[in-house]
Structure formats: structure tokens, C-alpha cells
Design a protein around this motif. Structure first.
Motif, PDB file in Angstrom:
ATOM      1  N   LYS A  25      75.411 -32.607 125.331  1.00 17.75           N
ATOM      2  CA  LYS A  25      74.992 -31.226 125.038  1.00 17.75           C
ATOM      3  C   LYS A  25      74.146 -30.674 126.158  1.00 17.75           C
ATOM      4  O   LYS A  25      74.337 -29.550 126.630  1.00 17.75           O
ATOM      5  CB  LYS A  25      74.175 -31.204 123.743  1.00 17.75           C
ATOM      6  N   SER A  26      73.151 -31.479 126.591  1.00 19.09           N
ATOM      7  CA  SER A  26      72.211 -30.997 127.608  1.00 19.09           C
ATOM      8  C   SER A  26      72.934 -30.643 128.897  1.00 19.09           C
ATOM      9  O   SER A  26      72.673 -29.604 129.516  1.00 19.09           O
ATOM     10  CB  SER A  26      71.170 -32.087 127.896  1.00 19.09           C
ATOM     11  N   ILE A  27      73.851 -31.516 129.286  1.00 17.84           N
ATOM     12  CA  ILE A  27      74.534 -31.286 130.574  1.00 17.84           C
ATOM     13  C   ILE A  27      75.556 -30.167 130.438  1.00 17.84           C
ATOM     14  O   ILE A  27      75.686 -29.309 131.313  1.00 17.84           O
ATOM     15  CB  ILE A  27      75.167 -32.601 131.081  1.00 17.84           C
ATOM     16  N   ASN A  29      75.442 -27.527 128.514  1.00 15.20           N
ATOM     17  CA  ASN A  29      74.814 -26.201 128.500  1.00 15.20           C
ATOM     18  C   ASN A  29      74.199 -25.832 129.851  1.00 15.20           C
ATOM     19  O   ASN A  29      74.146 -24.657 130.207  1.00 15.20           O
ATOM     20  CB  ASN A  29      73.816 -26.075 127.348  1.00 15.20           C
ATOM     21  N   ARG A  30      73.757 -26.822 130.605  1.00 15.97           N
ATOM     22  CA  ARG A  30      73.308 -26.522 131.974  1.00 15.97           C
ATOM     23  C   ARG A  30      74.500 -26.084 132.827  1.00 15.97           C
ATOM     24  O   ARG A  30      74.452 -25.086 133.544  1.00 15.97           O
ATOM     25  CB  ARG A  30      72.659 -27.764 132.596  1.00 15.97           C
ATOM     26  N   ALA A  31      75.577 -26.861 132.750  1.00 12.38           N
ATOM     27  CA  ALA A  31      76.740 -26.574 133.591  1.00 12.38           C
ATOM     28  C   ALA A  31      77.348 -25.219 133.240  1.00 12.38           C
ATOM     29  O   ALA A  31      77.763 -24.463 134.128  1.00 12.38           O
ATOM     30  CB  ALA A  31      77.771 -27.686 133.451  1.00 12.38           C
ATOM     31  N   LEU A 168      54.893 -28.143 125.234  1.00 13.08           N
ATOM     32  CA  LEU A 168      55.657 -28.046 123.985  1.00 13.08           C
ATOM     33  C   LEU A 168      57.137 -28.312 124.193  1.00 13.08           C
ATOM     34  O   LEU A 168      57.816 -28.794 123.290  1.00 13.08           O
ATOM     35  CB  LEU A 168      55.498 -26.640 123.382  1.00 13.08           C
ATOM     36  N   SER A 169      57.638 -27.976 125.383  1.00  9.86           N
ATOM     37  CA  SER A 169      59.066 -28.186 125.639  1.00  9.86           C
ATOM     38  C   SER A 169      59.343 -28.238 127.134  1.00  9.86           C
ATOM     39  O   SER A 169      58.952 -27.328 127.880  1.00  9.86           O
ATOM     40  CB  SER A 169      59.884 -27.047 125.004  1.00  9.86           C
ATOM     41  N   SER A 170      60.046 -29.279 127.541  1.00  7.06           N
ATOM     42  CA  SER A 170      60.461 -29.371 128.956  1.00  7.06           C
ATOM     43  C   SER A 170      61.532 -28.327 129.260  1.00  7.06           C
ATOM     44  O   SER A 170      61.804 -28.032 130.423  1.00  7.06           O
ATOM     45  CB  SER A 170      61.012 -30.767 129.248  1.00  7.06           C
ATOM     46  N   GLN A 171      62.144 -27.781 128.216  1.00  7.69           N
ATOM     47  CA  GLN A 171      63.208 -26.798 128.440  1.00  7.69           C
ATOM     48  C   GLN A 171      62.689 -25.548 129.141  1.00  7.69           C
ATOM     49  O   GLN A 171      63.439 -24.869 129.838  1.00  7.69           O
ATOM     50  CB  GLN A 171      63.862 -26.420 127.107  1.00  7.69           C
ATOM     51  N   GLN A 295      62.881 -38.579 123.274  1.00 12.03           N
ATOM     52  CA  GLN A 295      62.506 -37.964 121.991  1.00 12.03           C
ATOM     53  C   GLN A 295      63.647 -37.845 120.986  1.00 12.03           C
ATOM     54  O   GLN A 295      63.433 -38.021 119.786  1.00 12.03           O
ATOM     55  CB  GLN A 295      61.973 -36.562 122.250  1.00 12.03           C
ATOM     56  N   ASP A 296      64.822 -37.510 121.470  1.00 12.93           N
ATOM     57  CA  ASP A 296      65.910 -37.286 120.517  1.00 12.93           C
ATOM     58  C   ASP A 296      66.437 -38.596 119.936  1.00 12.93           C
ATOM     59  O   ASP A 296      67.195 -38.589 118.959  1.00 12.93           O
ATOM     60  CB  ASP A 296      67.060 -36.514 121.174  1.00 12.93           C
ATOM     61  N   ALA A 297      66.025 -39.724 120.541  1.00 16.01           N
ATOM     62  CA  ALA A 297      66.434 -41.028 120.000  1.00 16.01           C
ATOM     63  C   ALA A 297      65.464 -41.516 118.924  1.00 16.01           C
ATOM     64  O   ALA A 297      65.743 -42.524 118.259  1.00 16.01           O
ATOM     65  CB  ALA A 297      66.505 -42.052 121.132  1.00 16.01           C
ATOM     66  N   VAL A 322      58.243 -29.600 116.607  1.00 18.87           N
ATOM     67  CA  VAL A 322      58.808 -28.267 116.904  1.00 18.87           C
ATOM     68  C   VAL A 322      60.249 -28.367 117.397  1.00 18.87           C
ATOM     69  O   VAL A 322      60.697 -27.591 118.225  1.00 18.87           O
ATOM     70  CB  VAL A 322      57.938 -27.472 117.917  1.00 18.87           C
ATOM     71  N   LYS A 323      60.976 -29.327 116.871  1.00 19.13           N
ATOM     72  CA  LYS A 323      62.409 -29.423 117.181  1.00 19.13           C
ATOM     73  C   LYS A 323      63.183 -28.617 116.132  1.00 19.13           C
ATOM     74  O   LYS A 323      62.628 -27.678 115.565  1.00 19.13           O
ATOM     75  CB  LYS A 323      62.846 -30.890 117.185  1.00 19.13           C
ATOM     76  N   GLU A 324      64.429 -29.007 115.838  1.00 15.26           N
ATOM     77  CA  GLU A 324      65.228 -28.267 114.869  1.00 15.26           C
ATOM     78  C   GLU A 324      64.485 -28.122 113.546  1.00 15.26           C
ATOM     79  O   GLU A 324      64.684 -27.175 112.797  1.00 15.26           O
ATOM     80  CB  GLU A 324      66.571 -28.964 114.627  1.00 15.26           C
TER      81      GLU A 324
HETATM   82  O1  LIG Z   1      66.568 -30.069 128.291  1.00 18.90           O
HETATM   83  C1  LIG Z   1      67.248 -30.513 127.373  1.00 18.90           C
HETATM   84  O2  LIG Z   1      68.492 -30.528 127.414  1.00 18.90           O
HETATM   85  C2  LIG Z   1      66.561 -31.051 126.177  1.00 18.90           C
HETATM   86  C3  LIG Z   1      65.210 -31.325 126.213  1.00 18.90           C
HETATM   87  C4  LIG Z   1      64.496 -31.881 125.038  1.00 18.90           C
HETATM   88  O3  LIG Z   1      63.783 -30.845 124.418  1.00 18.90           O
HETATM   89  P1  LIG Z   1      62.236 -30.458 124.754  1.00 18.90           P
HETATM   90  O4  LIG Z   1      62.131 -30.274 126.198  1.00 18.90           O
HETATM   91  O5  LIG Z   1      62.064 -29.182 123.981  1.00 18.90           O
HETATM   92  O6  LIG Z   1      61.394 -31.563 124.265  1.00 18.90           O
HETATM   93  C5  LIG Z   1      65.454 -32.452 124.013  1.00 18.90           C
HETATM   94  O7  LIG Z   1      64.775 -32.713 122.816  1.00 18.90           O
HETATM   95  C6  LIG Z   1      66.597 -31.500 123.741  1.00 18.90           C
HETATM   96  O8  LIG Z   1      67.489 -31.996 122.775  1.00 18.90           O
HETATM   97  C7  LIG Z   1      67.398 -31.279 124.983  1.00 18.90           C
END
Ligand SMILES: O=C(O)C1=C[C@@H](OP(=O)(O)O)[C@@H](O)[C@H](O)C1
Ligand SMILES: C=C(OP(=O)(O)O)C(=O)O
Length: 419
Positions: A25-27, A29-31, A168-171, A295-297, A322-324
Motif C-alpha cells: 500500500k505504502s509504495i 500510493n507513493r508511486a 504524530l505521523s511520519s506521513q 507500527q503496523d505489525a 491515531v491510526k484507523e
Molecule cells: O508512510 C506510510 O506509508 C505509512 C506510515 C505509517 O504511518 P504514520 O507515519 O502515520 O505512523 C504507517 O502506519 C502507515 O500504514 C503507512
């Protein structure tokens, strides 16, 4: 599957066979975003098709990007080098990546972009990212500190330094990094405040940026320098999802099975792949697990921990609140539904009171998944050893792993309608 509940029947035998996790998912959505920002046609293969990636793809379509889907794992993305203002608010469900990444990318649009999501997303904080955009002179606003966010861009921005609190979020950091290559001059992005969890997600971001022609360099443990290259269309292969793989790894150890994921555990670049070494230790998981870099694990590991020889304390997981959903609460609630003494919270730590004797028992529990795919997928693992585990709203797995129930069935799991 379209059911409102699903009861897992413990297989009573090892799960065996081949089960390849979907694309990351992460890759994906970035791509998708980077291909959408590039001029020309990019081909993404091995990609995830799920709620989260559909929200991202549809949002990009609404901003003028042409996206074809020739098969179940490919996107062909043709961008003009510019995102156009959408006619309507972008609706991104509960997709954190799509919401955060597009909020920053909206600063590159000449016009107004409203970024919105469902009722869960509307509770997930985005204030630090909005503040960072405002500090660059970009007209970005949120009334609640959560979506909806309105960004009124001019199509360009000029900045040499952006500071961001990623606690709060690396995003937020990933979002700014991807935006930064579309600026007018080199930008340094600097982390403020506490160290962020999941630094590995930043590495995923910079790797994807480079694949689409960006020049980005880590200049200190907390700073990155991004050149104003924009993006170049590329053919890009998405690796399988490591978070999805954790359920399969756990299913294997819980049933003493043999599951071929079609990908070596060492081949993943995503942070959650670190969970493999822990899962391999089961039933001798360590007394303390720091979940901050995977974290997601944590939901997977926490359910596994219920069957461990000794209790496990999960630390470094505050942002799971503060996830889903509030995942610390959802996991402790679910485990306590199975047996009241099975878990407790201490501040933001989660303590799982392990008991290998749970195996083989009948402990009927209807697990509230709080619309969170990871709560559904991880509690299904408890059903491999305990009879009576019912997962409510099982379709929520569609966020990142729509084929989850079918995949388990392919390995030998059967289900009953909950009575
Ligand atoms: O950058 C990403 O793709 C993600 C970063 C993480 O979130 P946070 O940065 O909000 O912790 C992770 O929990 C999320 O499923 C995907
Ligand atoms: C936290 C998650 O998702 P997101 O933040 O991308 O919505 C997740 O998939 O576990």
C-alpha cells in the motif's frame, strides 16, 4: 465477501500452501502520486488494488491524471507534469497516505483543493502538516486540526527550508519530501520535536522519489535536501506488502505450518519486515517489544503474544492511538473480550498477558474491528487456535488486503456464519 460477521473455524492442522501478499500500500500510493506528478506515461506493476489505492488513483484522476488499469496489479499513469484543481473535494476515505500526501501535493496546484475523508479520517490529526504548509506562505487551513483541509495553491512555492513535527505521523514528512521536488529551488526538510517512529517509511519515500528522477539526499539524521527536479515518468515495480506478510508469517507459526509467500523475508524494504525475526521467535517472544519502527505489525504481534510462553509489553506505540482507530484500545478490548485478564493498557503501553493454554479452548468473542483492517486481520489469527472467534465487519480488510479471507481459505481455513 459481503458479510457483517465471520467466524473462524480453527483448522486444527498446519496451514500450508502458497499465499503471496498483495502489493505494498505504502509504495503503491507513493508511486501513483509521483507518476501523477511526472510528465509522460509510467507503468506500475505488482501494485495493490484496494480501497486506499483506489482513493489515491481516483483523486489523481480528478486532478487531470489519466490512469488505466490493464490488469489486477498494474496502473498505467499518464501525467501532464501538473495536477489540475479538482471540481469537487477529494474524498479519500480513511487512507492516511492518500490524505497526507495529497494535502502537500495540493500546494503544487494552481487553484483550490479540498482534501477530505470519512468520519474516521476526520478524527486523524493533520495540523502539523497544515502548519508546515502555512509557514511557507501557502494558504492551507483546517478548522479542527483534522480533515477537511482546504489548500489554495498558486501552482508553485518558494522555500529553502521546511520544518515539520513528525511526532504524530511520519506521513507528514513523506508528504513534504514528495512535494519539495516540485519547488522552485532546493529545499531542506528538517524534523522538529521528538524523533519520529517508522523512519523506514521516509526511506521508502526517498527511494520512490529517486525512481521517478528526483535528487534527494539525507544530510543529517533529521534533515533531507531535495533538488527542484520535478519528476520523470518511469516503469516501477511495487514490492509485496510487508504488513500483509506479517499475518501470513504469524499464521505459519501459530499452526506450525509452511506458507510460501513467494518472496524472501529479507527481500522487503518496508519497515514491518522487521517483525519477521520476532515472529520467528514465537512462542518465545521477548518480554518487551518496541513497536516504534514497525507500527503496523503491532496488532499482529499482540495477538500472537496472547499465545506466547510469557507476557509481552509493547512500548513505543503511542501513535497507534491515531491510526484507523485507537489501536491500543481496540487490541486490548478485543483480547479482553476473549478473556478479561488477557491484556491491559498502562499509559500508552500495551501488556499482553500470554497464556499458551488458550490453544484449543472455545472462548466465543465477537471482535469489534472499529472499521480497522488490521484489527480484523490480526484477530482472525486468534481464531486459528481458539474456537468461537467472530470478526465483525470483516469487509474492512478491503482497505489494504481485499483478498485476505480468500487467501486464508486457500491455506485451509474455513469459516462459519456467526450464530
Ligand atoms: O508512510 C506510510 O506509508 C505509512 C506510515 C505509517 O504511518 P504514520 O507515519 O502515520 O505512523 C504507517 O502506519 C502507515 O500504514 C503507512
Ligand atoms: C495506519 C495505516 O494506514 P494509513 O495511515 O495509511 O491510513 C495502516 O495501514 O495500518
Amino acid at each position: 465477501m459481503s458479510k457483517d460477521k465471520l467466524t473462524i473455524i480453527p483448522p486444527g492442522k498446519p496451514l500450508t500452501g502458497r499465499a503471496v501478499p498483495p502489493g505494498s500500500k505504502s509504495i503503491t500510493n507513493r508511486a501513483l502520486l509521483l507518476a501523477g506528478l511526472a510528465k509522460g506515461t509510467s507503468r506500475l506493476t505488482g501494485a495493490l488494488k484496494s480501497d486506499d489505492t483506489r482513493y489515491m488513483a481516483d483523486a489523481l484522476r480528478a486532478m487531470g491524471v489519466i490512469i488505466d488499469e490493464p490488469d489486477d496489479t498494474s496502473f498505467v499513469v499518464t501525467g501532464s507534469g501538473k495536477l489540475l484543481p479538482p471540481q469537487v473535494p477529494l474524498f479519500l476515505g480513511n487512507a492516511g497516505t492518500a490524505t497526507r500526501f495529497l494535502t502537500a501535493a495540493a500546494a503544487l496546484v494552481d487553484g483550490t483543493v479540498v482534501v477530505d475523508g470519512d468520519q474516521h479520517m476526520r478524527k486523524r490529526p493533520i495540523g502539523p502538516l497544515v502548519d508546515a504548509l502555512r509557514s511557507l506562505g501557502i494558504d492551507a487551513s483546517t478548522e479542527t486540526g483534522c480533515p477537511p483541509v482546504t489548500v489554495k495553491g498558486t501552482g508553485r512555492f518558494v522555500a529553502s527550508r521546511i520544518q515539520i513535527d513528525g511526532g504524530l505521523s511520519s506521513q507528514y514528512v513523506s508528504a513534504l519530501l514528495m512535494m519539495a521536488a516540485g519547488g522552485d529551488k532546493p529545499v531542506t526538510i528538517e524534523l522538529l520535536g521528538e524523533d519520529i517512529g517508522a523512519l523506514g517509511y521516509i526511506d521508502l519515500t526517498t527511494a520512490a522519489m529517486r525512481a521517478f528522477g528526483a535528487k534527494v539526499e539525507k544530510t543529517s539524521p533529521v534533515t533531507w535536501r531535495v533538488e527542484p527536479t520535478g519528476y520523470t515518468a518511469a516503469d516501477f515495480v511495487v514490492e509485496p506488502d510487508a504488513s500483509a506478510a506479517t499475518y501470513l508469517w504469524a499464521a505459519e507459526v501459530l499452526t506450525s505450518g509452511k506458507i510460501d509467500l513467494g518472496v524472501a523475508n529479507g527481500a522487503f524494504t518496508q519497515p514491518d519486515a522487521k517483525a519477521y525475526d520476532l515472529i520467528a521467535k514465537f512462542p518465545h517472544l521477548p518480554a518487551v517489544i518496541d513497536g516504534s519502527q514497525m507500527q503496523d505489525a503491532v496488532p499482529t504481534l499482540a495477538v500472537l503474544a496472547a499465545f506466547n510462553e510469557t507476557p509481552v509489553r509493547f512500548v513505543g506505540i503511542a501513535n497507534l492511538r491515531v491510526k484507523e482507530c485507537d489501536r491500543i484500545r481496540a487490541i486490548s478490548t478485543g483480547l479482553m473480550q476473549i478473556r478479561p485478564d488477557l491484556a491491559r493498557e498502562e499509559g500508552d503501553d500495551l501488556i499482553v498477558q500470554s497464556d499458551p493454554a488458550l490453544t484449543g479452548q472455545r472462548l466465543p468473542a465477537k471482535i469489534d474491528t472499529f472499521a480497522d483492517h488490521r484489527i480484523a486481520m490480526s484477530f482472525a489469527l486468534a481464531g486459528l487456535r481458539i474456537a468461537g472467534i467472530t470478526i465483525l465487519d470483516p469487509d474492512c480488510v478491503g482497505k489494504t488486503f481485499p483478498a485476505y479471507w480468500r487467501t486464508l481459505a486457500g491455506l485451509g481455513v474455513t469459516y462459519a456464519d456467526a450464530g
